[in-house]
Design a protein around this motif. Structure first.
Motif, short mmCIF file in Angstrom:
data_model
loop_
_atom_site.label_atom_id
_atom_site.label_comp_id
_atom_site.label_asym_id
_atom_site.label_seq_id
_atom_site.Cartn_x
_atom_site.Cartn_y
_atom_site.Cartn_z
N PRO A 1 0.82 -1.22 0.00
CA PRO A 1 0.00 0.00 0.00
C PRO A 1 0.85 1.27 0.00
O PRO A 1 1.88 1.34 0.68
CB PRO A 1 -0.81 -0.13 1.29
CG PRO A 1 -0.93 -1.61 1.50
CD PRO A 1 0.40 -2.17 1.05
N VAL A 2 0.37 2.26 -0.76
CA VAL A 2 1.07 3.53 -0.92
C VAL A 2 0.13 4.65 -0.50
O VAL A 2 -1.02 4.70 -0.95
CB VAL A 2 1.52 3.74 -2.38
CG1 VAL A 2 2.28 5.05 -2.52
CG2 VAL A 2 2.35 2.56 -2.87
N PRO A 3 0.58 5.60 0.34
CA PRO A 3 -0.32 6.64 0.87
C PRO A 3 -0.54 7.81 -0.09
O PRO A 3 -0.12 8.94 0.15
CB PRO A 3 0.41 7.10 2.13
CG PRO A 3 1.86 6.91 1.81
CD PRO A 3 1.92 5.68 0.97
N VAL A 4 -1.26 7.56 -1.19
CA VAL A 4 -1.48 8.60 -2.19
C VAL A 4 -2.96 8.96 -2.32
O VAL A 4 -3.34 9.65 -3.27
CB VAL A 4 -0.93 8.16 -3.57
CG1 VAL A 4 0.58 7.98 -3.52
CG2 VAL A 4 -1.63 6.90 -4.06
N SER A 5 -3.78 8.54 -1.38
CA SER A 5 -5.22 8.73 -1.53
C SER A 5 -5.61 10.20 -1.69
O SER A 5 -6.42 10.54 -2.54
CB SER A 5 -5.96 8.15 -0.32
OG SER A 5 -7.35 8.36 -0.44
N ALA A 6 -5.03 11.08 -0.89
CA ALA A 6 -5.40 12.50 -0.95
C ALA A 6 -5.10 13.08 -2.33
O ALA A 6 -5.90 13.85 -2.88
CB ALA A 6 -4.66 13.28 0.13
N ASP A 7 -3.96 12.72 -2.90
CA ASP A 7 -3.59 13.22 -4.22
C ASP A 7 -4.54 12.69 -5.29
O ASP A 7 -4.98 13.43 -6.18
CB ASP A 7 -2.15 12.82 -4.56
CG ASP A 7 -1.13 13.47 -3.65
OD1 ASP A 7 -1.41 14.57 -3.14
OD2 ASP A 7 -0.05 12.88 -3.45
N VAL A 8 -4.86 11.42 -5.21
CA VAL A 8 -5.78 10.83 -6.20
C VAL A 8 -7.17 11.44 -6.07
O VAL A 8 -7.83 11.73 -7.08
CB VAL A 8 -5.83 9.30 -6.03
CG1 VAL A 8 -6.92 8.71 -6.93
CG2 VAL A 8 -4.48 8.68 -6.37
N GLN A 9 -7.61 11.68 -4.85
CA GLN A 9 -8.94 12.28 -4.66
C GLN A 9 -9.02 13.66 -5.29
O GLN A 9 -10.04 14.03 -5.88
CB GLN A 9 -9.26 12.36 -3.17
CG GLN A 9 -9.60 11.03 -2.54
CD GLN A 9 -10.01 11.18 -1.09
OE1 GLN A 9 -11.02 11.79 -0.78
NE2 GLN A 9 -9.21 10.62 -0.19
N ARG A 10 -7.95 14.44 -5.16
CA ARG A 10 -7.95 15.77 -5.78
C ARG A 10 -8.06 15.64 -7.30
O ARG A 10 -8.78 16.42 -7.94
CB ARG A 10 -6.69 16.53 -5.39
CG ARG A 10 -6.73 17.12 -3.99
CD ARG A 10 -5.59 18.08 -3.76
NE ARG A 10 -4.32 17.38 -3.66
CZ ARG A 10 -3.81 16.91 -2.52
NH1 ARG A 10 -4.47 17.08 -1.38
NH2 ARG A 10 -2.66 16.29 -2.50
N GLU A 11 -7.37 14.68 -7.87
CA GLU A 11 -7.43 14.51 -9.32
C GLU A 11 -8.79 13.99 -9.77
O GLU A 11 -9.27 14.33 -10.86
CB GLU A 11 -6.32 13.55 -9.76
CG GLU A 11 -6.15 13.48 -11.27
CD GLU A 11 -4.90 12.74 -11.68
OE1 GLU A 11 -4.89 12.22 -12.82
OE2 GLU A 11 -3.95 12.67 -10.88
N LEU A 12 -9.42 13.17 -8.94
CA LEU A 12 -10.74 12.64 -9.29
C LEU A 12 -11.80 13.74 -9.40
O LEU A 12 -12.81 13.56 -10.09
CB LEU A 12 -11.18 11.60 -8.25
CG LEU A 12 -10.57 10.21 -8.38
CD1 LEU A 12 -10.84 9.38 -7.13
CD2 LEU A 12 -11.10 9.49 -9.62
N GLN A 13 -11.56 14.85 -8.75
CA GLN A 13 -12.51 15.97 -8.86
C GLN A 13 -12.62 16.46 -10.30
O GLN A 13 -13.67 16.97 -10.71
CB GLN A 13 -12.09 17.10 -7.93
CG GLN A 13 -12.18 16.75 -6.46
CD GLN A 13 -11.75 17.89 -5.56
OE1 GLN A 13 -11.70 19.04 -5.98
NE2 GLN A 13 -11.45 17.58 -4.31
N GLU A 14 -11.57 16.29 -11.08
CA GLU A 14 -11.62 16.70 -12.48
C GLU A 14 -12.54 15.80 -13.29
O GLU A 14 -12.96 16.15 -14.39
CB GLU A 14 -10.21 16.67 -13.07
CG GLU A 14 -9.24 17.61 -12.38
CD GLU A 14 -7.83 17.50 -12.93
OE1 GLU A 14 -7.65 16.83 -13.97
OE2 GLU A 14 -6.91 18.09 -12.33
N PHE A 15 -12.86 14.61 -12.75
CA PHE A 15 -13.81 13.70 -13.39
C PHE A 15 -15.19 13.83 -12.77
O PHE A 15 -16.05 12.96 -12.95
CB PHE A 15 -13.32 12.25 -13.24
CG PHE A 15 -12.08 11.93 -14.02
CD1 PHE A 15 -12.16 11.33 -15.27
CD2 PHE A 15 -10.82 12.23 -13.50
CE1 PHE A 15 -11.01 11.02 -15.98
CE2 PHE A 15 -9.67 11.91 -14.21
CZ PHE A 15 -9.76 11.31 -15.46
N ASP A 16 -15.41 14.90 -12.00
CA ASP A 16 -16.69 15.15 -11.33
C ASP A 16 -16.98 14.16 -10.22
O ASP A 16 -18.14 13.90 -9.87
CB ASP A 16 -17.85 15.18 -12.32
CG ASP A 16 -17.77 16.34 -13.29
OD1 ASP A 16 -17.27 17.40 -12.88
OD2 ASP A 16 -18.18 16.17 -14.46
#
Length: 386
Positions: free
Chosen positions: A20-35
């Motif tokens: 496991p890699v602690p990147v959830s916060a970064d991925v969540q920010r990027e997911l906002q671009e997909f609504d």
């Protein structure tokens, strides 16, 4: 027609080590671009996890569209960050440290559970089914209890832990037995009994609120739903859809004949049946929910299909659920297929398999172009912790 909703948890893994890699916060920010903004996509207990909460759903088509859209976006964002998003109950290997999400609730829980925080690398699938509040909801919860071990066996998808094969099909199911509240819920007399007994648990062990009650099924205190929490996170959306439609059909079956006297296995049998399902998945006999004896997995799944036949027919889901159940018996659970991938090509083969599985669906299961879900955009709301 009962509405339903789906909550899927995913873990971000290093592509080489499957840690496991602690990147959830970064991925969540990027997911906002997909609504996919907050409320739809949420943090989980660990910074390596993310949870997707679907809109309120009414049909297979809506659910397929919602799951497909999110998984497609999640896969793209994970690739941008050089990690693998996986729908597994437990990761192949565990990191050093708990990597608890920076959130006061999670931090308080981590402080309360000590060493368990380092081992809570667990990912689940939660199915919400809309029910009338009050006695009908309690009746549905009581009725579901005997079917929970079958759903666990069908969803088993966590064979590995710390780089080793546990020999269990759902190691997540075993890990969860160590929490303050776990396993099948007790049978309740009525809504007042449920309210009294759940409130009495608050403050005991790791139960700061009703949202931390970790039974395999419970009532949501945010909305009028029964929440089925027994399943591991799933490799593919097709098995998620199978479990969701069966969960809705079980609740509909009870509501269609609430005065019927259903068998009520004792708590000792249900607890043993859950352990048995976690150990074997669909590779051995299961406890038959009606006659309470061991029977071949195919026979028990057929009993589930027979039990829900009328409800599935009424919702238009009978054909797809039957096909998906037959497919599951043919190709095996997620745990079976993870083991096969690892046996053939080791860790590299398992990584490739997980990478393909999250987005690998036949065209027959893909939603129509542009279909993003139902008119009701409200996401589900529930407390995390796998």
């Amino acid at each position: 027609m009962l509405t339903f909703g789906i909550e899927e948890e995913f873990v971000f893994l290093d592509r080489a080590t499957l840690t496991p890699v602690p990147v959830s916060a970064d991925v969540q920010r990027e997911l906002q671009e997909f609504d996919f903004a907050g409320g739809v996509v949420r943090s989980e207990f660990l910074r390596s996890q993310v949870e997707y909460a679907s809109p309120v759903l009414g049909s297979f088509e809506e659910a397929a569209g919602a799951l497909w859209s999110f998984r497609t976006a999640l896969t793209s964002c994970a690739e941008d960050h050089g990690v693998l998003a996986a729908g597994v109950g437990t990761p192949f290997t565990n990191p050093n440290g708990a990597m608890v999400t920076d959130n006061s609730r999670y931090e308080n829980i981590a402080g309360s559970i000590g060493a368990l925080a380092f081992e809570h690398h667990l990912n689940g699938l939660h199915i919400h089914v809309g029910v009338p509040e009050g006695e009908a909801a309690i009746g549905a919860l009581n009725y579901l209890r005997r079917w929970l071990p079958v759903l666990l066996a069908m969803s088993a998808n966590s064979p590995f832990w710390c780089g080793e094969d546990t020999t269990f099909s759902s190691w997540r199911g075993i890990q969860y037995r160590r929490w303050t509240t776990a396993g099948c819920p007790p049978r309740f007399l009525d809504a007042a009994d449920y309210d009294r007994r759940t409130k009495a648990l608050i403050g005991i062990g790791v139960t700061p609120d009703q949202g931390s009650i970790s039974w395999s099924a419970r009532l949501s205190h945010h909305q009028p739903t029964v929440e089925i929490r027994v399943a591991d996170a799933q490799l593919e959306p097709s098995t998620t859809l199978l479990l969701a439609l069966l969960g809705r059909a079980l609740v509909a079956t009870f509501l269609g004949r609430p005065e019927t006297s259903f068998p009520d296995p004792g708590p000792e049998l249900l607890d043993a049946a859950l352990w048995h399902s976690a150990r074997h998945g669909l590779t051995a006999q299961l406890v038959h929910p009606v006659d309470e004896s061991l029977a071949p997995a195919s026979v028990v799944i057929q009993a589930l299909l027979d039990e829900t036949h009328q409800a599935l027919e009424a919702s238009g889901d009978l054909a797809i659920v039957t096909a998906l159940a037959e497919q599951l018996l043919l190709i095996g659970t997620g745990a079976d297929r993870q083991r096969q991938a690892f046996a053939v090509h080791g860790r590299e083969g398992l990584a490739a398999f997980l990478s393909n599985a999250i987005k690998n669906e036949s065209s027959a299961h893909q939603p129509a172009a542009g279909h993003l879900g139902p008119d009701d955009p409200r996401p589900l709301e529930s407390e995390p912790l796998g």
